[in-house]
Design an enzyme around this catalytic site. Sequence first.
Site, short mmCIF file in Angstrom:
data_model
loop_
_atom_site.label_atom_id
_atom_site.label_comp_id
_atom_site.label_asym_id
_atom_site.label_seq_id
_atom_site.Cartn_x
_atom_site.Cartn_y
_atom_site.Cartn_z
N ASP A 199 0.86 -1.17 0.00
CA ASP A 199 0.00 0.00 0.00
C ASP A 199 0.91 1.23 0.00
OD1 ASP A 199 -2.07 1.70 -0.02
OD2 ASP A 199 -3.01 0.99 1.82
N HIS A 204 -8.20 1.06 7.28
CA HIS A 204 -8.51 2.39 6.72
C HIS A 204 -9.80 2.93 7.31
CE1 HIS A 204 -5.93 1.43 2.93
NE2 HIS A 204 -5.22 1.59 4.03
N HIS A 220 -7.67 7.92 6.68
CA HIS A 220 -6.53 7.02 6.55
C HIS A 220 -6.76 6.09 5.36
CE1 HIS A 220 -4.30 3.25 8.29
NE2 HIS A 220 -3.59 3.85 7.37
N GLY A 271 -5.36 6.35 16.53
CA GLY A 271 -5.59 5.36 17.59
C GLY A 271 -6.48 4.26 17.06
N HIS A 310 3.34 5.55 13.88
CA HIS A 310 2.23 5.89 12.98
C HIS A 310 0.86 5.55 13.55
CE1 HIS A 310 1.70 1.71 12.00
NE2 HIS A 310 1.06 1.92 10.88
#
Lengths: 486, 141
Positions: free
Chosen positions: A103, A211, A242, A384, A409
Amino acid sequence: MSTALNVRKIHEYLFEIPPHGKMRVPARLYLDERSLRELLENQSSEEWNAIRQLENVACLPGIVKAALAMADVHPGYGFPIGGVAAFDPKAGGVISVAGVGFDINCGVRCLRTHLTRSDLAGKEEKLADTMYEVIPAGLGSTGELKLSAKEIDRVLREGARYAVHLGYGREEDLEYIEEHGQLSDADPSVVSHTAKQRQMAQVGTLGSGNHYVEVQVVDQIYNARAAEAFGLELGQIVIMLHTGSRALGHQIGTDYLPFLEKATRKYGIEVPDRELVCAPIESPEGQQYFRAVMAGANCAFANRQVLTHLVRQAFWKALRVAETAIETLYEVAHNTVKWEVHEVDGERRRLLVHRKGSTRAFGPGRPELPERYRAVGQPVLVGGTMGTASYILVGTDQGMRETFGTALHGAGRAKSRRQAKRQYPAERIVEQLRKQGIIVRAHGKASISEEAPGAYKDVEHVVDVMCNAGIVARVARLRPIICLKG
Amino acid sequence: MPYVYLDHEADIGLEATGERLEEALRDGVQGLLALLVDPETVEPREAVPVQASGDDPGALYVALLNAVLAAVDLHGMFFRDFELTRLDRVDDHWVAEGTLYGEPIDLERHAVEIEVKAATYGGLLAEQTDTGWRLRCVLDL
């Protein structure tokens, strides 16, 4: 595990495994005693073990200083997730598929809004439903933007800028994206037809797995000066999204894995794990893969730009919030390979930095940062889980010296997806989160149970370790209100 | 079980076994299909050809799984079954061909599980055992 015995404590928040076997440099892990113990105890398999993966990275040619792992480290393929490695082309340094991942340029964008928590009161369900409707997510979903082959090439060359050109978002967004959302070394001609075709209906889709799009509220400010620079206030609504380069990035990785394996043999590079196939940076093969990755990265930039537009649309549709009331705070990438200048042993060197599941976290003064943030440092966005806080941190000078300006990250996974699926039925998680005042909308059930808060490390602890180590500093804590998953 | 999923913190391992390599490859693909969507909700109405090649059985396994993932996007279809129609070794190069059976994606009807980004060389294994073949790799989720 034998290597565990060789772990040396450098300080409270940093451990080192000195070079042994074919390691060219040490492996260093930003962990405390507790997280090191947890990492060693919770390995789901000896076959894919984060510490061994980090040691393997330390064996690659031309690696500089150390193979580094951030506090959210967990096993990946080839590289551990949470890993960082910099390579010097002058010392035979390499470029690796596993150091970037499939990705390519997966990352997080944070949007700040002019709204406060009270503006949203009573309207959360409506906003959640509208987001679910407007933002394509989950396996099999397609975007509203259907591109021709020519247009895909422009996405690959121009990244987020091309999305803005098509009317998705605004010019101002570009200022606050790493590399301004466009990498100039991208070359669409080294990206396969299959990769481009797979992407035609996927621009502006979220994907699934980890995501998400999340609506959050700022519930703590730790650093008033940085918060002011970032435009953050207590009670303010922000949005995090995300996602990455979707099928195009996946296919580039797929195409270049056997390609780089041939190069590995050709240049006589010994790799301890087959997934670590690589090529010297300056070789034709290394250069070609680099240009393909840059194209994949531009695709991810464009994707997040289109999604930003869709988030704005959802806010307009549900709440009549003007597009201009939602601004890009910053966008970070966490599966990347980039040329950067770093000082190593008093010497400025141009290095190729691989970040696999770790975030660039530049300290104050770096020319790469937007002018507005340059004096305080780069915003570092840490996602989170659906049920726990996310953080906005800021890069430090110490991070520049120790980690090539890199930080964690996310929370980092602690349990396997299968374990999580058994332990956290989706319905129960949705109900638990509802009681905490968090609304979840998901297209696939698996996205909820596999991504349940309990499947992750404690984000507070992970952030604590990195901040206590001095690599980053806290700016604001964000609490989730609405979470949209694939 | 012809295929099993293996625990991995971030991703998942997919191991397939069979008396012959053909069977292990076929079952690996079945294991991948079942991760994406509940196969019971997919009707095998249309046939789509796939092919893959690799320098050795391990690389072939990964290439075949990735060819199946590409077929989902390229055809906008989910698949229920896979039939391996050809396995050849030509000058130290392995080639596999097969047919996927499924139908166009219908999110109302298909019980979607999770997106698999790619099959990787992580944890890659392709070995002949006493009982046949064992193939294994990590899938990036």
